[in-house]
Design a protein around this motif. Sequence first.
Motif, PDB file in Angstrom:
ATOM      1  N   ASP A  13       2.039  -5.417   5.854  1.00  0.00           N
ATOM      2  CA  ASP A  13       1.215  -4.329   5.343  1.00  0.00           C
ATOM      3  C   ASP A  13      -0.244  -4.701   5.624  1.00  0.00           C
ATOM      4  O   ASP A  13      -0.757  -5.673   5.076  1.00  0.00           O
ATOM      5  CB  ASP A  13       1.448  -4.136   3.837  1.00  0.00           C
ATOM      6  CG  ASP A  13       0.785  -2.882   3.292  1.00  0.00           C
ATOM      7  OD1 ASP A  13      -0.442  -2.726   3.507  1.00  0.00           O
ATOM      8  OD2 ASP A  13       1.464  -2.067   2.650  1.00  0.00           O
ATOM      9  N   SER A  14      -0.895  -3.932   6.474  1.00  0.00           N
ATOM     10  CA  SER A  14      -2.235  -4.282   6.931  1.00  0.00           C
ATOM     11  C   SER A  14      -3.297  -4.154   5.841  1.00  0.00           C
ATOM     12  O   SER A  14      -4.389  -4.725   5.968  1.00  0.00           O
ATOM     13  CB  SER A  14      -2.624  -3.414   8.131  1.00  0.00           C
ATOM     14  OG  SER A  14      -2.579  -2.036   7.794  1.00  0.00           O
ATOM     15  N   THR A  15      -3.013  -3.410   4.765  1.00  0.00           N
ATOM     16  CA  THR A  15      -3.958  -3.340   3.655  1.00  0.00           C
ATOM     17  C   THR A  15      -3.909  -4.624   2.836  1.00  0.00           C
ATOM     18  O   THR A  15      -4.945  -5.166   2.437  1.00  0.00           O
ATOM     19  CB  THR A  15      -3.648  -2.135   2.748  1.00  0.00           C
ATOM     20  OG1 THR A  15      -3.715  -0.930   3.517  1.00  0.00           O
ATOM     21  CG2 THR A  15      -4.639  -2.043   1.594  1.00  0.00           C
TER      22      THR A  15
ATOM     23  N   LEU B  42      -2.408  -7.705   3.754  1.00  0.00           N
ATOM     24  CA  LEU B  42      -2.548  -8.951   4.505  1.00  0.00           C
ATOM     25  C   LEU B  42      -3.627  -8.815   5.568  1.00  0.00           C
ATOM     26  O   LEU B  42      -3.446  -8.143   6.582  1.00  0.00           O
ATOM     27  CB  LEU B  42      -1.210  -9.318   5.149  1.00  0.00           C
ATOM     28  CG  LEU B  42      -0.055  -9.542   4.166  1.00  0.00           C
ATOM     29  CD1 LEU B  42       1.240  -9.794   4.909  1.00  0.00           C
ATOM     30  CD2 LEU B  42      -0.368 -10.682   3.217  1.00  0.00           C
ATOM     31  N   THR B  43      -4.750  -9.448   5.316  1.00  0.00           N
ATOM     32  CA  THR B  43      -5.851  -9.499   6.267  1.00  0.00           C
ATOM     33  C   THR B  43      -6.183 -10.963   6.540  1.00  0.00           C
ATOM     34  O   THR B  43      -5.643 -11.865   5.899  1.00  0.00           O
ATOM     35  CB  THR B  43      -7.100  -8.791   5.703  1.00  0.00           C
ATOM     36  OG1 THR B  43      -7.576  -9.540   4.565  1.00  0.00           O
ATOM     37  CG2 THR B  43      -6.765  -7.363   5.263  1.00  0.00           C
ATOM     38  N   ASP B  44      -7.083 -11.189   7.477  1.00  0.00           N
ATOM     39  CA  ASP B  44      -7.482 -12.568   7.782  1.00  0.00           C
ATOM     40  C   ASP B  44      -8.035 -13.270   6.544  1.00  0.00           C
ATOM     41  O   ASP B  44      -7.850 -14.472   6.360  1.00  0.00           O
ATOM     42  CB  ASP B  44      -8.534 -12.583   8.894  1.00  0.00           C
ATOM     43  CG  ASP B  44      -7.967 -12.158  10.235  1.00  0.00           C
ATOM     44  OD1 ASP B  44      -6.737 -12.225  10.392  1.00  0.00           O
ATOM     45  OD2 ASP B  44      -8.750 -11.758  11.119  1.00  0.00           O
ATOM     46  N   ASP B  45      -8.728 -12.507   5.700  1.00  0.00           N
ATOM     47  CA  ASP B  45      -9.326 -13.101   4.500  1.00  0.00           C
ATOM     48  C   ASP B  45      -8.332 -13.263   3.355  1.00  0.00           C
ATOM     49  O   ASP B  45      -8.437 -14.208   2.565  1.00  0.00           O
ATOM     50  CB  ASP B  45     -10.499 -12.236   4.023  1.00  0.00           C
ATOM     51  CG  ASP B  45     -11.660 -12.226   5.000  1.00  0.00           C
ATOM     52  OD1 ASP B  45     -11.838 -13.248   5.697  1.00  0.00           O
ATOM     53  OD2 ASP B  45     -12.365 -11.204   5.087  1.00  0.00           O
ATOM     54  N   SER B  46      -7.363 -12.346   3.258  1.00  0.00           N
ATOM     55  CA  SER B  46      -6.506 -12.337   2.068  1.00  0.00           C
ATOM     56  C   SER B  46      -5.296 -13.264   2.161  1.00  0.00           C
ATOM     57  O   SER B  46      -4.782 -13.711   1.135  1.00  0.00           O
ATOM     58  CB  SER B  46      -6.015 -10.915   1.778  1.00  0.00           C
ATOM     59  OG  SER B  46      -5.106 -10.472   2.775  1.00  0.00           O
ATOM     60  N   VAL B  47      -4.831 -13.555   3.368  1.00  0.00           N
ATOM     61  CA  VAL B  47      -3.586 -14.309   3.511  1.00  0.00           C
ATOM     62  C   VAL B  47      -3.677 -15.666   2.818  1.00  0.00           C
ATOM     63  O   VAL B  47      -2.823 -16.041   2.001  1.00  0.00           O
ATOM     64  CB  VAL B  47      -3.206 -14.478   5.001  1.00  0.00           C
ATOM     65  CG1 VAL B  47      -2.106 -15.526   5.151  1.00  0.00           C
ATOM     66  CG2 VAL B  47      -2.734 -13.156   5.581  1.00  0.00           C
TER      67      VAL B  47
ATOM     68  N   ASP C 101       0.864  -1.173   0.000  1.00  0.00           N
ATOM     69  CA  ASP C 101       0.000   0.000   0.000  1.00  0.00           C
ATOM     70  C   ASP C 101       0.906   1.230   0.000  1.00  0.00           C
ATOM     71  O   ASP C 101       1.658   1.436   0.958  1.00  0.00           O
ATOM     72  CB  ASP C 101      -0.892  -0.004   1.248  1.00  0.00           C
ATOM     73  CG  ASP C 101      -1.861   1.171   1.282  1.00  0.00           C
ATOM     74  OD1 ASP C 101      -1.669   2.143   0.523  1.00  0.00           O
ATOM     75  OD2 ASP C 101      -2.808   1.120   2.088  1.00  0.00           O
TER      76      ASP C 101
ATOM     77  N   ASN D 269      -6.410  -0.649  -1.562  1.00  0.00           N
ATOM     78  CA  ASN D 269      -7.441  -1.204  -0.682  1.00  0.00           C
ATOM     79  C   ASN D 269      -7.515  -2.704  -0.932  1.00  0.00           C
ATOM     80  O   ASN D 269      -6.985  -3.210  -1.931  1.00  0.00           O
ATOM     81  CB  ASN D 269      -8.796  -0.531  -0.906  1.00  0.00           C
ATOM     82  CG  ASN D 269      -9.279  -0.657  -2.340  1.00  0.00           C
ATOM     83  OD1 ASN D 269      -9.620  -1.752  -2.798  1.00  0.00           O
ATOM     84  ND2 ASN D 269      -9.293   0.455  -3.075  1.00  0.00           N
ATOM     85  N   GLU D 270      -8.175  -3.409  -0.034  1.00  0.00           N
ATOM     86  CA  GLU D 270      -8.175  -4.876  -0.099  1.00  0.00           C
ATOM     87  C   GLU D 270      -8.804  -5.401  -1.386  1.00  0.00           C
ATOM     88  O   GLU D 270      -8.424  -6.468  -1.879  1.00  0.00           O
ATOM     89  CB  GLU D 270      -8.912  -5.437   1.118  1.00  0.00           C
ATOM     90  CG  GLU D 270      -8.789  -6.950   1.258  1.00  0.00           C
ATOM     91  CD  GLU D 270      -9.480  -7.471   2.497  1.00  0.00           C
ATOM     92  OE1 GLU D 270      -9.603  -8.710   2.618  1.00  0.00           O
ATOM     93  OE2 GLU D 270      -9.893  -6.661   3.344  1.00  0.00           O
TER      94      GLU D 270
END
Length: 305
Positions: free
Chosen positions: A203-205, A207-212, A151, A180-181
């Motif tokens: 990067d919190s944008t 890597l999220t629980d859903d995207s990893v 991001d 954005n995600e």
Amino acid sequence: MACFGPLTLAMLPCVFPISVEAAGPDIAILKSSDLSAYNDAVQGFKATAPGTATYVEYDLRGDLEQGKQLAGKIRHSNPSLVLAVGLKAALAAKMEIVDLPILYMMIVDPVKHHLTADNMTGVLLDISPDRQFKILRTFLPNLQHIGTLYDPSKTDATLHEAIPQAARHHFQLQGFPVRNEKEVPQQLRELLSASGALWLIPDSTVLTDDSVRFILESALTKQVPVIGFSSELTRLGALLSLSISYSEVGRETGRLAKRILNGEKLLPLKPIPVERVTLTVNLKTARYLGMTIPREAESLIDETY
């Protein structure tokens, strides 16, 4: 002659003065909050700091204003050294304490937060890209093109620092911006078609629980190895990860504290890196990708999955 001593010695005849070993240094520990990660780092610190040290711990509970008050209290108690754990603790210590040595730890990018002062230094929480790419070259000797998702509003500086360091080890690093995600799938597809490996950065944008899991599964489908930054990413399917344990951050800080308390006058101008990193490898992923771990890289591995 007056008779002083511990209660257990109260009944001894007061004829000769009691020889007492000189007390060790007083170390004040100021924590941003009571997190298990911070506590692990503090335990590591105590394991390598001077064994004779005594500790007084303060917890600002995430409140910077309270942290400033506690830092003022620490200043008046005049310890030999102050350990600031976490960003808010370090900021509070910097604002209130100018005449005592301050060491910080457990902070991402301390330079960005201007944690610089004549009486202040610390230990890095991350591993430099240069060191990562040096190790990566040993594992993937034929790799040329590496892609990363980032991001621009969060990790642009990380990418620009990493590009020349990657080139030093004969990698071409390219960033694929994700604002954005929702942009992750499209940018990931472009990355996987243009790169021989995916280098993940915190990067919190991106890597999220859903995207990893989506990122890891997509990369495996395209036969593209993923380089992560935690053993959990390796367990989930990344080929390898380089990471630092929180207790090791503490131990490195404790060694630095010992140097200072032993008389080293000049603090390091820049935060110092942790000497020991943890390298994990997913052997199942390696087999799926048809890869063989080079013999010269085997000794670097700490844990396999």
